[in-house]
Write a protein that holds these residues in place. Sequence first.
Motif, mmCIF file in Angstrom:
data_model
loop_
_atom_site.group_PDB
_atom_site.id
_atom_site.type_symbol
_atom_site.label_atom_id
_atom_site.label_comp_id
_atom_site.label_asym_id
_atom_site.label_seq_id
_atom_site.Cartn_x
_atom_site.Cartn_y
_atom_site.Cartn_z
ATOM 1 N N ARG A 71 0.855 -1.191 0.000
ATOM 2 C CA ARG A 71 0.000 0.000 0.000
ATOM 3 C C ARG A 71 0.889 1.238 0.000
ATOM 4 N NH1 ARG A 71 -2.540 -3.633 3.454
ATOM 5 N NH2 ARG A 71 -4.695 -4.173 2.827
ATOM 6 N N TRP A 72 0.435 2.278 -0.702
ATOM 7 C CA TRP A 72 1.221 3.511 -0.733
ATOM 8 C C TRP A 72 1.480 4.023 0.687
ATOM 9 C CZ3 TRP A 72 -1.865 6.607 -5.003
ATOM 10 C CH2 TRP A 72 -1.641 6.006 -6.245
ATOM 11 N N SER A 73 0.496 3.883 1.542
ATOM 12 C CA SER A 73 0.615 4.398 2.912
ATOM 13 C C SER A 73 1.702 3.685 3.710
ATOM 14 C CB SER A 73 -0.726 4.268 3.640
ATOM 15 O OG SER A 73 -1.143 2.908 3.679
ATOM 16 N N GLU A 74 2.171 2.541 3.203
ATOM 17 C CA GLU A 74 3.198 1.766 3.906
ATOM 18 C C GLU A 74 4.593 1.969 3.324
ATOM 19 O OE1 GLU A 74 1.531 -2.104 3.449
ATOM 20 O OE2 GLU A 74 0.045 -1.837 5.046
ATOM 21 N N TYR A 94 -5.802 6.738 -1.973
ATOM 22 C CA TYR A 94 -5.319 5.442 -1.486
ATOM 23 C C TYR A 94 -4.770 4.676 -2.681
ATOM 24 C CZ TYR A 94 -8.511 6.792 2.247
ATOM 25 O OH TYR A 94 -9.163 7.490 3.239
ATOM 26 N N VAL A 96 -1.913 1.326 -4.269
ATOM 27 C CA VAL A 96 -1.072 0.132 -4.141
ATOM 28 C C VAL A 96 -0.001 0.193 -5.216
ATOM 29 C CG1 VAL A 96 -1.013 -2.384 -4.438
ATOM 30 C CG2 VAL A 96 -2.890 -1.321 -3.185
ATOM 31 N N GLU A 117 -8.766 2.226 1.640
ATOM 32 C CA GLU A 117 -7.594 1.436 1.311
ATOM 33 C C GLU A 117 -8.027 0.178 0.541
ATOM 34 O OE1 GLU A 117 -4.474 2.037 1.624
ATOM 35 O OE2 GLU A 117 -3.992 3.094 3.484
ATOM 36 N N ASP A 120 -6.751 -6.737 1.301
ATOM 37 C CA ASP A 120 -5.701 -7.712 1.001
ATOM 38 C C ASP A 120 -6.064 -8.538 -0.230
ATOM 39 O OD1 ASP A 120 -4.292 -6.815 3.178
ATOM 40 O OD2 ASP A 120 -4.828 -8.487 4.486
ATOM 41 N N ILE A 123 -5.490 -6.479 -3.357
ATOM 42 C CA ILE A 123 -4.051 -6.351 -3.620
ATOM 43 C C ILE A 123 -3.513 -7.631 -4.250
ATOM 44 C CG2 ILE A 123 -1.779 -6.083 -2.549
ATOM 45 C CD1 ILE A 123 -3.148 -4.231 -0.485
#
Length: 203
Positions: A71-74, A94, A96, A117, A120, A123
Amino acid sequence: MTDTARLDRGLAQLSDLSPKGYALALHIRFASAHMMLQTYDPRWTEIYTERGYMLADPMVFWGFGHEGAIRWSEVNLPDPHDIWTQAREFGLLYGVAVSCGPTSSRTIGGFARDDREFTDDEIAELERIVKKLHAESTPPEKLTPAQRMALRLVATGRRHTEAAALLGISESALKARLRAARERLFVRTTAEAIQRAQEYNLL
């Protein structure tokens, strides 16, 4: 199903999974992608391209350094140009990143939505599709002699009738060879096939 049709189907699936668009660079070699596909807001794409953000995009940096999905946020990398904050103004809230393939021919994609988001499962599905597209769009190492000669003649300005006569085949047979070359090179027009074949030194 033809290679182009399979590619189109995979891209349609990516669009369904990415309500705010995606950018997918297939087989990046020598800083250039074999195929570059984008469905983000065109205004954002224009800004991104004009300012050369690809060279500073943390998602792209992550993609060259890793395989898999995140994820971009990670992604915990510097963003000196504040690219992600600017992207948010165009609904890319949000996202990926997906990366696969060897570093010599890497595929990197970014997928966005504006409501939540990615799950899973979503993704995992994005990663599956990207890997499949990567495998199916591998640039050819060579064309057949018949395809190469057909493209060469058209590249020199010969009309189909003339090129077919020089090869001693029917015009429909020539068109079949050109069509096969387009399929092999993942392009829609003969002009694009000639350009791509020249780029890969296949002529």
